[in-house]
Design a protein around this motif. Structure first.
Motif, PDB file in Angstrom:
ATOM      1  N   ALA A   1       0.821  -1.214   0.000  1.00 17.16           N
ATOM      2  CA  ALA A   1       0.000   0.000   0.000  1.00 17.16           C
ATOM      3  C   ALA A   1       0.849   1.256   0.000  1.00 17.16           C
ATOM      4  CB  ALA A   1      -0.905   0.004   1.218  1.00 17.16           C
ATOM      5  N   ILE A   2       0.416   2.216  -0.800  1.00 17.81           N
ATOM      6  CA  ILE A   2       0.926   3.577  -0.735  1.00 17.81           C
ATOM      7  C   ILE A   2      -0.205   4.395  -0.117  1.00 17.81           C
ATOM      8  CG2 ILE A   2       1.734   5.581  -2.032  1.00 17.81           C
ATOM      9  CD1 ILE A   2       2.587   3.631  -4.272  1.00 17.81           C
ATOM     10  N   VAL A   3       0.068   4.980   1.046  1.00 23.19           N
ATOM     11  CA  VAL A   3      -0.969   5.728   1.768  1.00 23.19           C
ATOM     12  C   VAL A   3      -0.607   7.208   1.801  1.00 23.19           C
ATOM     13  CG1 VAL A   3      -1.612   3.726   3.177  1.00 23.19           C
ATOM     14  CG2 VAL A   3       0.115   5.322   4.020  1.00 23.19           C
ATOM     15  N   GLY A   4      -1.607   8.035   2.063  1.00 23.85           N
ATOM     16  CA  GLY A   4      -1.391   9.474   2.165  1.00 23.85           C
ATOM     17  C   GLY A   4      -0.504   9.827   3.342  1.00 23.85           C
ATOM     18  N   LEU A   5      -0.013  11.036   3.352  1.00 28.68           N
ATOM     19  CA  LEU A   5       0.932  11.479   4.376  1.00 28.68           C
ATOM     20  C   LEU A   5       0.353  11.371   5.784  1.00 28.68           C
ATOM     21  CD1 LEU A   5       3.638  12.728   5.188  1.00 28.68           C
ATOM     22  CD2 LEU A   5       2.656  14.978   4.693  1.00 28.68           C
ATOM     23  N   ASP A   6      -0.856  11.844   5.996  1.00 26.84           N
ATOM     24  CA  ASP A   6      -1.450  11.777   7.338  1.00 26.84           C
ATOM     25  C   ASP A   6      -1.657  10.335   7.789  1.00 26.84           C
ATOM     26  OD1 ASP A   6      -1.468  14.538   7.666  1.00 26.84           O
ATOM     27  OD2 ASP A   6      -3.478  14.751   6.806  1.00 26.84           O
ATOM     28  N   ASP A   7      -2.132   9.470   6.872  1.00 27.37           N
ATOM     29  CA  ASP A   7      -2.305   8.048   7.208  1.00 27.37           C
ATOM     30  C   ASP A   7      -0.962   7.402   7.527  1.00 27.37           C
ATOM     31  OD1 ASP A   7      -5.041   8.224   6.871  1.00 27.37           O
ATOM     32  OD2 ASP A   7      -5.007   7.458   4.818  1.00 27.37           O
ATOM     33  N   PHE A   8       0.065   7.766   6.763  1.00 32.32           N
ATOM     34  CA  PHE A   8       1.402   7.238   7.013  1.00 32.32           C
ATOM     35  C   PHE A   8       1.882   7.626   8.408  1.00 32.32           C
ATOM     36  CE2 PHE A   8       5.928   8.287   7.187  1.00 32.32           C
ATOM     37  CZ  PHE A   8       6.470   7.026   7.048  1.00 32.32           C
ATOM     38  N   LEU A   9       1.765   8.901   8.750  1.00 33.71           N
ATOM     39  CA  LEU A   9       2.232   9.367  10.056  1.00 33.71           C
ATOM     40  C   LEU A   9       1.443   8.712  11.191  1.00 33.71           C
ATOM     41  CD1 LEU A   9       2.873  13.117   9.202  1.00 33.71           C
ATOM     42  CD2 LEU A   9       4.582  11.320   9.601  1.00 33.71           C
ATOM     43  N   ALA A  10       0.160   8.435  10.972  1.00 33.57           N
ATOM     44  CA  ALA A  10      -0.650   7.736  11.978  1.00 33.57           C
ATOM     45  C   ALA A  10      -0.151   6.306  12.154  1.00 33.57           C
ATOM     46  CB  ALA A  10      -2.118   7.748  11.581  1.00 33.57           C
ATOM     47  N   LYS A  11       0.166   5.620  11.036  1.00 30.32           N
ATOM     48  CA  LYS A  11       0.684   4.245  11.111  1.00 30.32           C
ATOM     49  C   LYS A  11       2.019   4.199  11.827  1.00 30.32           C
ATOM     50  CE  LYS A  11      -1.418   1.901   7.226  1.00 30.32           C
ATOM     51  NZ  LYS A  11      -1.208   0.821   6.290  1.00 30.32           N
ATOM     52  N   VAL A  12       2.874   5.163  11.543  1.00 28.72           N
ATOM     53  CA  VAL A  12       4.198   5.209  12.157  1.00 28.72           C
ATOM     54  C   VAL A  12       4.077   5.425  13.661  1.00 28.72           C
ATOM     55  CG1 VAL A  12       6.301   6.607  12.306  1.00 28.72           C
ATOM     56  CG2 VAL A  12       5.443   5.911  10.093  1.00 28.72           C
ATOM     57  N   SER A  13       3.141   6.259  14.086  1.00 30.47           N
ATOM     58  CA  SER A  13       2.984   6.521  15.518  1.00 30.47           C
ATOM     59  C   SER A  13       2.404   5.316  16.255  1.00 30.47           C
ATOM     60  CB  SER A  13       2.114   7.755  15.755  1.00 30.47           C
ATOM     61  OG  SER A  13       0.784   7.504  15.363  1.00 30.47           O
ATOM     62  N   GLU A  14       1.673   4.457  15.530  1.00 30.09           N
ATOM     63  CA  GLU A  14       1.069   3.267  16.134  1.00 30.09           C
ATOM     64  C   GLU A  14       2.073   2.155  16.387  1.00 30.09           C
ATOM     65  OE1 GLU A  14      -1.981   2.030  13.454  1.00 30.09           O
ATOM     66  OE2 GLU A  14      -3.217   3.793  13.829  1.00 30.09           O
ATOM     67  N   GLY A  15       3.073   2.032  15.497  1.00 31.07           N
ATOM     68  CA  GLY A  15       3.982   0.887  15.642  1.00 31.07           C
ATOM     69  C   GLY A  15       5.253   1.047  14.860  1.00 31.07           C
ATOM     70  N   GLY A  16       6.009  -0.015  14.806  1.00 31.11           N
ATOM     71  CA  GLY A  16       7.323  -0.005  14.180  1.00 31.11           C
ATOM     72  C   GLY A  16       7.346  -0.522  12.766  1.00 31.11           C
ATOM     73  N   GLU A  17       6.269  -0.343  12.012  1.00 33.31           N
ATOM     74  CA  GLU A  17       6.214  -0.844  10.645  1.00 33.31           C
ATOM     75  C   GLU A  17       7.312  -0.215   9.786  1.00 33.31           C
ATOM     76  OE1 GLU A  17       2.608  -1.678   8.001  1.00 33.31           O
ATOM     77  OE2 GLU A  17       1.776  -0.644   9.749  1.00 33.31           O
ATOM     78  N   THR A  18       7.876  -1.011   8.887  1.00 30.35           N
ATOM     79  CA  THR A  18       8.853  -0.504   7.921  1.00 30.35           C
ATOM     80  C   THR A  18       8.433  -0.961   6.531  1.00 30.35           C
ATOM     81  OG1 THR A  18      10.265  -2.443   8.162  1.00 30.35           O
ATOM     82  CG2 THR A  18      10.753  -0.553   9.587  1.00 30.35           C
ATOM     83  N   GLY A  19       9.111  -0.440   5.522  1.00 34.82           N
ATOM     84  CA  GLY A  19       8.812  -0.833   4.150  1.00 34.82           C
ATOM     85  C   GLY A  19       7.514  -0.233   3.642  1.00 34.82           C
ATOM     86  N   LEU A  20       7.140   0.911   4.165  1.00 35.42           N
ATOM     87  CA  LEU A  20       5.873   1.537   3.810  1.00 35.42           C
ATOM     88  C   LEU A  20       6.015   2.416   2.570  1.00 35.42           C
ATOM     89  CD1 LEU A  20       4.868   2.647   7.415  1.00 35.42           C
ATOM     90  CD2 LEU A  20       3.969   0.689   6.148  1.00 35.42           C
ATOM     91  N   GLY A  21       4.883   2.692   1.942  1.00 42.85           N
ATOM     92  CA  GLY A  21       4.818   3.617   0.823  1.00 42.85           C
ATOM     93  C   GLY A  21       3.979   4.807   1.225  1.00 42.85           C
ATOM     94  N   VAL A  22       4.411   6.000   0.839  1.00 50.25           N
ATOM     95  CA  VAL A  22       3.674   7.209   1.198  1.00 50.25           C
ATOM     96  C   VAL A  22       3.469   8.081  -0.038  1.00 50.25           C
ATOM     97  CG1 VAL A  22       5.771   8.438   1.911  1.00 50.25           C
ATOM     98  CG2 VAL A  22       3.578   9.167   2.806  1.00 50.25           C
ATOM     99  N   LEU A  23       2.280   8.642  -0.149  1.00 51.05           N
ATOM    100  CA  LEU A  23       1.918   9.532  -1.250  1.00 51.05           C
ATOM    101  C   LEU A  23       2.030  10.967  -0.768  1.00 51.05           C
ATOM    102  CD1 LEU A  23       0.686  10.054  -4.096  1.00 51.05           C
ATOM    103  CD2 LEU A  23      -1.562   9.924  -2.992  1.00 51.05           C
ATOM    104  N   ILE A  24       2.798  11.766  -1.485  1.00 49.38           N
ATOM    105  CA  ILE A  24       2.938  13.187  -1.184  1.00 49.38           C
ATOM    106  C   ILE A  24       2.175  13.968  -2.252  1.00 49.38           C
ATOM    107  CG2 ILE A  24       4.542  15.117  -0.903  1.00 49.38           C
ATOM    108  CD1 ILE A  24       4.749  13.024   1.316  1.00 49.38           C
ATOM    109  N   ASN A  25       1.111  14.623  -1.827  1.00 46.88           N
ATOM    110  CA  ASN A  25       0.335  15.466  -2.727  1.00 46.88           C
ATOM    111  C   ASN A  25       0.960  16.851  -2.792  1.00 46.88           C
ATOM    112  OD1 ASN A  25      -1.911  13.807  -3.692  1.00 46.88           O
ATOM    113  ND2 ASN A  25      -2.371  13.612  -1.513  1.00 46.88           N
ATOM    114  N   PRO A  26       0.611  17.658  -3.798  1.00 44.82           N
ATOM    115  CA  PRO A  26       1.263  18.957  -3.966  1.00 44.82           C
ATOM    116  C   PRO A  26       1.230  19.861  -2.734  1.00 44.82           C
ATOM    117  CG  PRO A  26       0.046  18.410  -5.926  1.00 44.82           C
ATOM    118  CD  PRO A  26      -0.285  17.361  -4.908  1.00 44.82           C
TER     119      PRO A  26
END
Length: 166
Positions: free
Chosen positions: A31-56
């Motif tokens: 999954a490639i998730v939006g920036l806010d969703d990514f930051l929420a996932k990172v704060s929840e746990g130690g997941e690595t190998g994530l994809g993040v979408l940066i909008n303009p």
């Protein structure tokens, strides 16, 4: 139809999917998730190998401190005349020292790809028919002279990255 292209050619089995309300990554996909969703996932746990979408309008600097968890950053080009993703890619490479994959998604046109490569973008989600045709024919346009700094260093010893011929 969207195909993934990098300088080695078209990628056959790309696992990355930009998640939306309607589309979610399957069992063999990433999954490639939006920036806010990514930051929420990172704060929840130690997941690595994530994809993040940066909008303009996103502040790419918010990724600082989390880059070691990211496998792919997708920078969005919603329209050919919106170049903020060029700046996002350049910031990721030069100021944040991100070394992972940066992918251009959205309105990726053939004449912009050489400039995207210079900003540090590695791969491209291409759906434009002309771009797909020219890339399949190995007809990537280029710009002979460059006058601005780049995320890609010059290959010539002792030269400046912005004073060189392509």
């Amino acid at each position: 139809m969207t195909k993934i292209w990098n300088e080695a050619g078209f990628v056959a089995d790309d696992p990355w999917v930009i998640e939306t309300e309607d589309a979610k990554a399957g069992s063999n996909e990433k999954a490639i998730v939006g920036l806010d969703d990514f930051l929420a996932k990172v704060s929840e746990g130690g997941e690595t190998g994530l994809g993040v979408l940066i909008n303009p309008a996103d502040d790419v600097r918010r990724l600082d401190g989390h880059l070691d968890r990211i496998a792919l950053v997708a920078v969005a080009f919603p329209a050919f005349n919106d170049g903020r993703a060029f700046s996002h890619a350049s910031l990721l490479r030069s100021r944040l020292a991100y070394t992972g994959e940066i992918r251009a998604v959205g309105d990726v046109l053939i004449d912009q790809i050489p400039l995207m490569l210079r900003c540090g973008i590695d791969s491209f989600a291409v759906s434009n028919a002309t771009a797909l045709k020219r890339l399949s024919e190995n007809r990537l346009s280029g710009i002979e002279n460059h006058y601005q700094p780049t995320a890609r260093p010059s290959q010539e010893v002792g030269s400046y990255s912005w004073r060189r011929r392509a």
